[in-house]
Design a protein around this motif. Sequence first.
Motif, short mmCIF file in Angstrom:
data_model
loop_
_atom_site.label_atom_id
_atom_site.label_comp_id
_atom_site.label_asym_id
_atom_site.label_seq_id
_atom_site.Cartn_x
_atom_site.Cartn_y
_atom_site.Cartn_z
N GLU A 114 0.82 -1.20 0.00
CA GLU A 114 0.00 0.00 0.00
C GLU A 114 0.86 1.26 0.00
O GLU A 114 0.42 2.32 -0.45
CB GLU A 114 -0.91 -0.02 1.25
N ASP A 115 2.10 1.14 0.50
CA ASP A 115 2.98 2.31 0.58
C ASP A 115 3.63 2.68 -0.76
O ASP A 115 4.51 3.54 -0.82
CB ASP A 115 4.06 2.11 1.66
N ARG A 116 3.21 1.98 -1.86
CA ARG A 116 3.66 2.25 -3.23
C ARG A 116 5.06 1.72 -3.51
O ARG A 116 5.67 2.06 -4.53
CB ARG A 116 3.60 3.74 -3.56
N SER A 117 5.60 0.89 -2.62
CA SER A 117 6.95 0.38 -2.81
C SER A 117 6.94 -1.08 -3.23
O SER A 117 5.98 -1.82 -3.01
CB SER A 117 7.78 0.54 -1.53
N ILE A 118 8.07 -1.50 -3.84
CA ILE A 118 8.34 -2.89 -4.19
C ILE A 118 9.63 -3.29 -3.49
O ILE A 118 10.61 -2.53 -3.49
CB ILE A 118 8.53 -3.08 -5.71
N SER A 119 9.65 -4.46 -2.89
CA SER A 119 10.88 -4.99 -2.32
C SER A 119 11.21 -6.32 -2.96
O SER A 119 10.32 -7.12 -3.27
CB SER A 119 10.74 -5.17 -0.80
N LEU A 120 12.51 -6.54 -3.14
CA LEU A 120 13.01 -7.77 -3.76
C LEU A 120 13.97 -8.44 -2.79
O LEU A 120 14.80 -7.76 -2.15
CB LEU A 120 13.73 -7.43 -5.07
N TYR A 121 13.87 -9.76 -2.66
CA TYR A 121 14.68 -10.51 -1.71
C TYR A 121 15.34 -11.69 -2.42
O TYR A 121 14.73 -12.31 -3.30
CB TYR A 121 13.82 -11.08 -0.57
N ASP A 122 16.57 -12.02 -2.00
CA ASP A 122 17.15 -13.30 -2.35
C ASP A 122 16.51 -14.37 -1.48
O ASP A 122 16.31 -14.18 -0.27
CB ASP A 122 18.66 -13.31 -2.10
N TYR A 123 16.18 -15.50 -2.09
CA TYR A 123 15.66 -16.64 -1.33
C TYR A 123 16.61 -17.81 -1.50
O TYR A 123 16.93 -18.20 -2.62
CB TYR A 123 14.27 -17.03 -1.83
N SER A 124 17.10 -18.34 -0.39
CA SER A 124 18.03 -19.46 -0.46
C SER A 124 17.78 -20.41 0.71
O SER A 124 17.09 -20.06 1.66
CB SER A 124 19.47 -18.97 -0.42
#
Length: 321
Positions: free
Chosen positions: A311-321
């Motif tokens: 809702e805050d208009r942001s996108i976050s990207l994470y490494d998954y391992s």
Amino acid sequence: MKLAGLKSVENAHDESIWAAAWVPATDERPALLLTGSLDETVRMWRPDELAPVGSPCKGHALGVVSVAAHPSGAVAASSSIDGFIRVFDVDSYASIATLEASPSEVWSMQFDPKGTILAVAGGGGSTVKLWDTSTWQLVASFPVPRPDGAPPDKTGSSKFVLSVAWSPDGKRLACGSIDGTIAVFDVARAKFLHHLEGHNMPVRSMVFSPVDPRVLFTASDDTNIHMYDAEGKSLVGAMSGHSSWVLSVDASPDGTAIATGSSDRTVKLWDLSTRSAVQTMKNHSDQVWGVAFRPPGGSGVRVGRLASVSEDRSISLYDYS
């Protein structure tokens, strides 16, 4: 298993971001992240640096609440509160078809694993509609029945369909409703099979295990994530840890974990062997409407990826391992 924050983009859209999905990689390009916003646009993003691909895709008259990608990676779809579904070419944004979902809105949609059918949760229409992706014609409409013994509902609100998910073998279709029930259909026979019960508030998101077509994960406003045997009609387990509505759920490609997003502003990673949350990410300052694991495939891909939108208009990207 763990998540590591990789990149965040603030103000990725002009308004709240309610939808996210990965477009699978093709021979010519890597997987792309697809997002939809209440600013009436759809955007695509590169999978590592979260750089936008082209200009925002316009065409809806109201906010975009769901996005879906064809398994070929060539076609995607977006749906809006305006009651229309736009189908477009991923690389050119060129319009392929416009599907009219009225008289109700569309809150969730998903292509089947073979890419031959687009399933759409019909909101207040209390149906799941199926479109043939070769002709873009409506080929079936499954009415969602009320549970046995359910009290009469003069408003029809308990029939409101919010979410839809395909089993990985394409044989079953599940849909979640605002009353907390989940309906399971045999697609080939166009037959309603049974309800799955256990939630007492809206089921906003669902996903089948990618490695077991019987196992269905559901996210609900009751703050719980449920794990069902969709064939045996049984609740296998319940996971709790969020302090507010669970708005989204997705399963890791290896089938060992799920991720959830919540209105408590967090993303959680859950280990399915222990059915417990192993990590909580607090990148967002408002509710998290979508989480999505990148599908396998593509050259040079060494690690997994998870994306979240808010809702805050942001996108976050994470490494998954």
